[in-house]
Design an enzyme around this catalytic site. Structure first.
Site, PDB file in Angstrom:
ATOM      1  N   ARG A  57     -20.851  -4.231  21.132  1.00 62.87           N
ATOM      2  CA  ARG A  57     -19.851  -3.493  21.909  1.00 62.87           C
ATOM      3  C   ARG A  57     -20.191  -2.004  21.961  1.00 62.87           C
ATOM      4  NH1 ARG A  57     -14.117  -1.923  20.272  1.00 62.87           N
ATOM      5  NH2 ARG A  57     -13.035  -1.543  22.239  1.00 62.87           N
ATOM      6  N   HIS A  61     -20.701   0.172  25.343  1.00 65.07           N
ATOM      7  CA  HIS A  61     -19.883   1.360  25.611  1.00 65.07           C
ATOM      8  C   HIS A  61     -20.743   2.615  25.722  1.00 65.07           C
ATOM      9  CE1 HIS A  61     -15.551  -0.085  24.632  1.00 65.07           C
ATOM     10  NE2 HIS A  61     -16.285  -1.081  25.088  1.00 65.07           N
ATOM     11  N   ASP A  62     -21.862   2.638  25.029  1.00 65.68           N
ATOM     12  CA  ASP A  62     -22.784   3.771  25.143  1.00 65.68           C
ATOM     13  C   ASP A  62     -23.409   3.800  26.536  1.00 65.68           C
ATOM     14  OD1 ASP A  62     -24.374   5.987  24.310  1.00 65.68           O
ATOM     15  OD2 ASP A  62     -26.042   4.633  23.884  1.00 65.68           O
ATOM     16  N   SER A  71     -24.884   8.729  23.078  1.00 65.04           N
ATOM     17  CA  SER A  71     -23.784   9.703  23.076  1.00 65.04           C
ATOM     18  C   SER A  71     -22.532   9.160  22.392  1.00 65.04           C
ATOM     19  CB  SER A  71     -23.461  10.160  24.506  1.00 65.04           C
ATOM     20  OG  SER A  71     -23.195   9.060  25.350  1.00 65.04           O
ATOM     21  N   GLU A  83     -16.896  10.904  22.671  1.00 66.92           N
ATOM     22  CA  GLU A  83     -16.639   9.559  23.208  1.00 66.92           C
ATOM     23  C   GLU A  83     -16.025   8.616  22.177  1.00 66.92           C
ATOM     24  OE1 GLU A  83     -20.146   7.767  25.014  1.00 66.92           O
ATOM     25  OE2 GLU A  83     -20.662   9.690  25.908  1.00 66.92           O
ATOM     26  N   ASN A  89     -12.467   3.604  22.678  1.00 74.05           N
ATOM     27  CA  ASN A  89     -13.484   3.558  21.621  1.00 74.05           C
ATOM     28  C   ASN A  89     -12.950   3.736  20.209  1.00 74.05           C
ATOM     29  OD1 ASN A  89     -15.546   3.114  23.422  1.00 74.05           O
ATOM     30  ND2 ASN A  89     -16.228   5.237  23.498  1.00 74.05           N
ATOM     31  N   HIS A 186     -18.218 -11.269  25.046  1.00 74.47           N
ATOM     32  CA  HIS A 186     -16.872 -11.463  24.490  1.00 74.47           C
ATOM     33  C   HIS A 186     -16.778 -12.720  23.631  1.00 74.47           C
ATOM     34  CE1 HIS A 186     -14.786  -8.818  27.800  1.00 74.47           C
ATOM     35  NE2 HIS A 186     -15.456  -8.109  26.903  1.00 74.47           N
TER      36      HIS A 186
END
Length: 314
Positions: A57, A61-62, A71, A83, A89, A186
Site C-alpha cells: 500500500r 500511495h507513493d 516522497s 504526505e 495516509n 486489496h
C-alpha cells in the site's frame, strides 16, 4: 470538474518516465541490494504478518502522488505537513522496514541506492512473502524532495465510482486493465471502518445500506462499525485470507462481499466486469496481470536525488 482540470498540469509535470530505469542498474555498484532488501522484509514479516500489506500500500500511495519517488517516506518538518500525515495516509505503517532496509543497504554500498528503489523492491518482496508472484523490478528511481499532505487528496478514494477510478488511473498513464489488476492488491491487509462506512450507514436518500452489499456482510460490518461508540481502530480484514496473496478478492466482488464502493464499482461496466470474472476464475491470469501492472505503475518516476536517510531530504 474545474478543480480536477486545474490539477491536470500538476499531474502531467509530476508524472513521467523521465528517469531511465534498468533491470541491471545496480549490477556493478550494489549487486547484493535485492538480497539485502528481501532479507529485511522477510524478517519483518516473520515478526508481523501485517507488514507485506503495509509495504504494498505504501508503494502504491507513493507512486500515485508525484511518481515513485519515495516522497511518502518523508517526515513532516517545520511548517510542512508531509504526505505520510495526509488523511488517506495516516493509517500507513511499517516505515521502519524501509528505514531498516536502507540502513542495511548503506552498510553494503553507501550512497548508491535510492529510497524509492528500496520501496519498490520491498513491495515486490511483500507480495512474494505472502505467496504471490515474483518479478524483476526495474531500478534507477530518484528520490523526491517535495512531500505535501495536501496532495494526498489526489489518491483514488474507496468511495470512488468507476468513472472517477478511470480518470484517476488514466491521469497516471494507467489503463482500465491496470485498474482491475492493481485493485487485486486489496487481497492483503486490513481496513478501518472509515473506508467503508459510506456503504453501511446512510448510503443514500432511499437506502441506509448499499443494496450492492451482501446482507450478511452488511450486518457484520454494522456490528463492527456502529455509528456511535465505535472503537478507535475498529475495522475488518480485506478478505478471509488477508495475509495470503491470492485471487479471493475477485471472488468476493462477484458475491457482493467486497468492502469498498470502489471494489464493487468494477462490476458496473462490461470491460472491468469481464476482467473481474477472468481473475476470479484464474489465479494465474491475475498474477500475470498484476505483475505487468505493478511494473508499469512502479516505472512512473519523478525524483531528483538519492537520499542518505529515507525520512529526510539531503
Amino acid at each position: 470538474m474545474a478543480s480536477i482540470l486545474a490539477l491536470l498540469p500538476l499531474f502531467f509535470s509530476a508524472f513521467s518516465q523521465g528517469n531511465a530505469l534498468s533491470l541491471n542498474y545496480y549490477t556493478k555498484t550494489c549487486p547484493d541490494v535485492e538480497y539485502v532488501v528481501a532479507q529485511v522484509v522477510r524478517e519483518a514479516t516473520m515478526k508481523d504478518k501485517t507488514v507485506p500489506a503495509a509495504l504494498l500500500r505504501m508503494h502504491f500511495h507513493d507512486c500515485f502522488i508525484r511518481g515513485c519517488d519515495g516522497s511518502v517516506l518523508l517526515y513532516s518538518k517545520g511548517g510542512n505537513k508531509a504526505e505520510k500525515d495526509g488523511p488517506p495516509n495516516v493509517s500507513l505503517h511499517a516505515f521502519y522496514v524501509i528505514e531498516s532496509a536502507k540502513k542495511a543497504v548503506e552498510a553494503k554500498c553507501p550512497g548508491i541506492v535510492s529510497c524509492a528503489d528500496i520501496l519498490a523492491l520491498a513491495a515486490r518482496d511483500a507480495v512474494v512473502q505472502t505467496g504471490g508472484p515474483t518479478w524483476d523490478v526495474p531500478k534507477g528511481r530518484k528520490d523526491g524532495r517535495t512531500s505535501k499532505a495536501s496532495e494526498t487528496r489526489q489518491l483514488p478514494a474507496p468511495t470512488f465510482n468507476i468513472s472517477q477510478l478511470q480518470q484517476s488511473f488514466s491521469q497516471r498513464g494507467l489503463s482500465m486493465e491496470d485498474l482491475v489488476a492493481l485493485s487485486g492488491g486489496h487481497t492483503l491487509g486490513f481496513s478501518h471502518c472509515s473506508s467503508f462506512q459510506n456503504r453501511i450507514h446512510n448510503f443514500n436518500s432511499t437506502h441506509d445500506i448499499d443494496p450492492t452489499l451482501h446482507p450478511s456482510l452488511a450486518a457484520s460490518l454494522k456490528s463492527i462499525c456502529p455509528i456511535k461508540n465505535m472503537a478507535k481502530n475498529a475495522g475488518t480484514n480485506m478478505d478471509p485470507s488477508s495475509t495470503t496473496f491470492d485471487n479471493t478478492y475477485y471472488k468476493l466482488i462477484l458475491q457482493k462481499k467486497s468492502l469498498f464502493s470502489s471494489d464493487q464499482a468494477l462490476l458496473t461496466i462490461p470491460k472491468t466486469k469481464d476482467l473481474v470474472l477472468k481473475y476470479a476464475s484464474s489465479k494465474e491470469a491475475f498474477n500475470t496481470a498484476f505483475v505487468n501492472s505493478m511494473i508499469k505503475m512502479s516505472s512512473i518516476t519523478g525524483g531528483q536525488e538519492g537520499r542518505k536517510v529515507c525520512k529526510v531530504v539531503n
